[in-house]
Scaffold this motif. Sequence first.
Motif, short mmCIF file in Angstrom:
data_model
loop_
_atom_site.label_atom_id
_atom_site.label_comp_id
_atom_site.label_asym_id
_atom_site.label_seq_id
_atom_site.Cartn_x
_atom_site.Cartn_y
_atom_site.Cartn_z
N ALA A 257 11.20 65.89 34.30
CA ALA A 257 11.33 67.01 33.37
C ALA A 257 12.71 67.11 32.72
CB ALA A 257 11.01 68.32 34.09
N ASP A 258 13.63 66.20 33.03
CA ASP A 258 14.91 66.15 32.31
C ASP A 258 14.70 65.29 31.07
OD1 ASP A 258 17.49 65.48 31.36
OD2 ASP A 258 18.35 65.93 33.32
N GLU A 259 14.48 65.97 29.95
CA GLU A 259 14.08 65.23 28.75
C GLU A 259 15.17 64.30 28.24
OE1 GLU A 259 15.36 69.32 27.08
OE2 GLU A 259 14.69 68.43 28.97
N PHE A 260 16.44 64.71 28.34
CA PHE A 260 17.52 63.88 27.82
C PHE A 260 17.64 62.57 28.61
CE2 PHE A 260 18.62 68.12 26.36
CZ PHE A 260 18.91 67.89 25.03
N LEU A 261 17.69 62.69 29.93
CA LEU A 261 17.86 61.50 30.75
C LEU A 261 16.60 60.64 30.78
CD1 LEU A 261 19.97 62.92 33.70
CD2 LEU A 261 20.70 61.31 31.94
N THR A 262 15.42 61.26 30.65
CA THR A 262 14.19 60.47 30.63
C THR A 262 14.10 59.63 29.36
OG1 THR A 262 12.98 62.01 32.05
CG2 THR A 262 11.66 60.58 30.64
N ILE A 263 14.37 60.25 28.23
CA ILE A 263 14.37 59.49 26.97
C ILE A 263 15.39 58.36 27.04
CG2 ILE A 263 14.91 59.60 24.50
CD1 ILE A 263 13.74 62.46 24.52
N ALA A 264 16.59 58.68 27.51
CA ALA A 264 17.65 57.67 27.59
C ALA A 264 17.27 56.56 28.56
CB ALA A 264 18.96 58.33 28.01
N LYS A 265 16.61 56.91 29.66
CA LYS A 265 16.23 55.90 30.66
C LYS A 265 15.24 54.90 30.09
CE LYS A 265 13.60 57.15 34.19
NZ LYS A 265 13.22 57.74 35.50
N GLU A 372 22.16 58.21 22.08
CA GLU A 372 22.79 56.89 22.03
C GLU A 372 23.85 56.76 23.12
OE1 GLU A 372 21.76 54.43 20.53
OE2 GLU A 372 20.77 55.01 18.68
N THR A 373 24.62 57.82 23.33
CA THR A 373 25.66 57.78 24.37
C THR A 373 25.05 57.70 25.76
OG1 THR A 373 27.15 59.07 22.96
CG2 THR A 373 27.67 58.98 25.30
N LEU A 374 24.04 58.54 26.01
CA LEU A 374 23.41 58.53 27.33
C LEU A 374 22.68 57.21 27.58
CD1 LEU A 374 21.93 62.14 27.56
CD2 LEU A 374 23.85 61.20 28.84
N THR A 375 22.03 56.66 26.56
CA THR A 375 21.34 55.38 26.71
C THR A 375 22.32 54.29 27.09
OG1 THR A 375 19.63 56.00 25.10
CG2 THR A 375 19.91 53.66 25.55
N GLN A 376 23.44 54.22 26.37
CA GLN A 376 24.42 53.18 26.66
C GLN A 376 25.07 53.38 28.03
OE1 GLN A 376 24.80 50.48 25.02
NE2 GLN A 376 26.47 49.67 26.30
N SER A 377 25.36 54.62 28.37
CA SER A 377 25.96 54.90 29.68
C SER A 377 25.01 54.54 30.80
CB SER A 377 26.36 56.37 29.77
OG SER A 377 27.36 56.71 28.83
N LEU A 378 23.74 54.88 30.63
CA LEU A 378 22.74 54.54 31.65
C LEU A 378 22.56 53.02 31.76
CD1 LEU A 378 19.67 56.97 31.61
CD2 LEU A 378 21.09 56.30 33.54
N ALA A 379 22.55 52.36 30.61
CA ALA A 379 22.40 50.90 30.63
C ALA A 379 23.56 50.25 31.37
CB ALA A 379 22.30 50.37 29.21
N GLU A 380 24.78 50.74 31.13
CA GLU A 380 25.96 50.18 31.81
C GLU A 380 25.91 50.47 33.31
OE1 GLU A 380 29.15 51.97 29.71
OE2 GLU A 380 28.92 50.72 27.92
N THR A 381 25.52 51.69 33.67
CA THR A 381 25.42 52.05 35.08
C THR A 381 24.36 51.21 35.78
OG1 THR A 381 26.11 54.33 34.64
CG2 THR A 381 24.91 53.94 36.68
N ALA A 382 23.20 51.06 35.14
CA ALA A 382 22.11 50.28 35.73
C ALA A 382 22.49 48.81 35.84
CB ALA A 382 20.85 50.45 34.90
N TRP A 383 23.18 48.30 34.85
CA TRP A 383 23.58 46.88 34.91
C TRP A 383 24.54 46.64 36.06
CZ3 TRP A 383 21.39 42.85 32.61
CH2 TRP A 383 22.04 41.62 32.67
#
Length: 610
Positions: A257-265, A372-383
């Motif tokens: 239900a966290d729409e921002f982090l779900t979309i970014a994920k 865009e910021t959350l997507t990139q931050s999540l991608a870097e964290t996941a990598w």
Amino acid sequence: MEDRPFADLFPPATRERWLGLVEGVLKGGDFEKRLVSRSADGIRIEPLYEAAEPVAQPMRAPGPWRISQRLDHPDPAAANALALADLEGGADALTLVFAGAPSARGYGLEAHDVTALETALSGVMLPLIGLRLDAGARGIEAAELVKALAEARGEALGALDLDLGLDPIGTLAATGAEADEGLSQAAALLATFDAAGFTGRAMLADGRPYHEAGASEGAELAAVLATAVAYLRGLEASGHDLARARDAIAVLLVADADEFLTIAKFRAMRRLWARVEAACGLDPKPLRLHAETAWRMMTRREPFTNILRTTLATASAGLGGADAVTALPYTLALGLSDGFARRVARNSQIVLIEESNLARVADPAAGAGSFETLTQSLAETAWAGFQEIEREGGILASLRAGHLQGRIAAMRANRTKAVATRREALTGASEFPNLYEKPVTVLDVPAAAPMPAGEAALPSHRLAEPYEALRDTSDAHLASSGKRPAVFLANLGPVAVFNARSTFAANAFAAGGIEALGNDGFVEPAALAEAFTASGAAIACLCSSDALYATHAVAAAEALKAAGAREIYLAGKPGDLDAALRQAGVTGYLHAGGDLLALLGAALATAAAA
């Protein structure tokens, strides 16, 4: 007359101007503490972002995502009736959940031969729908049944939009048990299917075991990416062409239900997979990305709130680029969902697609600074998390050694604390509970006993379980005594003074199944003590303003203690009065940020024993 565009009459809207206005509103308050939050991965979430340049990445094919419905009734004939109703009602995909699969939740289709599967799918035209198998350790068996069914019907495997859902690594993570053959058997099965014309996906890198165990968004992505890479390597090592191995892999992420982090994920997953493809020398292709709404966010209490959660999660997954979304019916935590709950699950998606038009744009978050910021931050964290798993020898080695489980356990502990303190609020459970909720109906099908899990298994938890356990204790007390455990609200002063904290306290105690007994307020300690005795409650909670506490709280607590109150709480923080209040008999403080679960556990034990 001024002959300029209206917008030109005002100074430009800059971040500096905005920060100046914010500073005036905060009046010296800390910007970081008041307006900046952080995700479970520690990713900084700003209150405002500037526009960003879109990052090109593969996305879902043009058009709406598939609406997939779980087929999890044990009886094949009953499952068939539900499947036909779903497809006639607007769904265009099915997820066959077989008995014994971790996601079956004690139910699941009992189909051990082609006849049973034919019964379950009678009248279902397989070439016209999407089909995903969810069979856990029975994955090979389920895949062979579907192949046999297609052959019996004379349908070409290549004409089916089919995901076999084989996930031996996910099965290990969820159950602690390894398949006897594992990936080598899956690779052999894929070769057999390919020889018969199969072009779909055999392997599924599933994020559910990690999410249900408490993993953050970055940790889920890292585990899923490591699993997908392990399958890519394993299939190639077993003789499959690298490009075919890539095409044979799909991913399932959890939408919450966290729409921002779900979309970014979901956006980050596609970006991460494209990086793997590039490292392998492959031209990027759109990943088959499945979504399922989160089990851990579902509640048994006030289950109608699950409709809001699953709808928001579905919308977020669709906006993030999911190819197919399975929305859990809102009653699933209570039992096997009936036709109405399934109808709500599919209709919410139909509204999002057909009426809200959320699928019209391929990547609606592109260029939005926050996403865009959350997507990139999540991608870097996941990598970074993926690289850590790789340093441990890969996902299988990490799971066998318990490394990944240990990291997720630490995340789970943080999340458990957040739930206990209500920093992570659960509507209907920890926030805005309803002691008089209406019951909902589920199918009269008993759940099977849970399968024993190995030591290495990741636990599967719903966040609301600790609050639900307290409510169950309250229900048992109600059934045996005819009344709920109660707390007397010792309201001090007029309504305008105590109402805010009285309401806060009533909602907080209700989260533990404790009924609040209200009143119009008191000034004299003797009258307060008399009303407490008449209420029959064993515990009390002082409710008023800080100013009135300073002059009346100590005397009120002493009166309540003399009247026999076994526990006395105060709504708010004590400040300099702590020692005096403790001396007067106050045993705890009810305030935002406090450990509500611990307080409710003690209060319920005392109130129920009265």
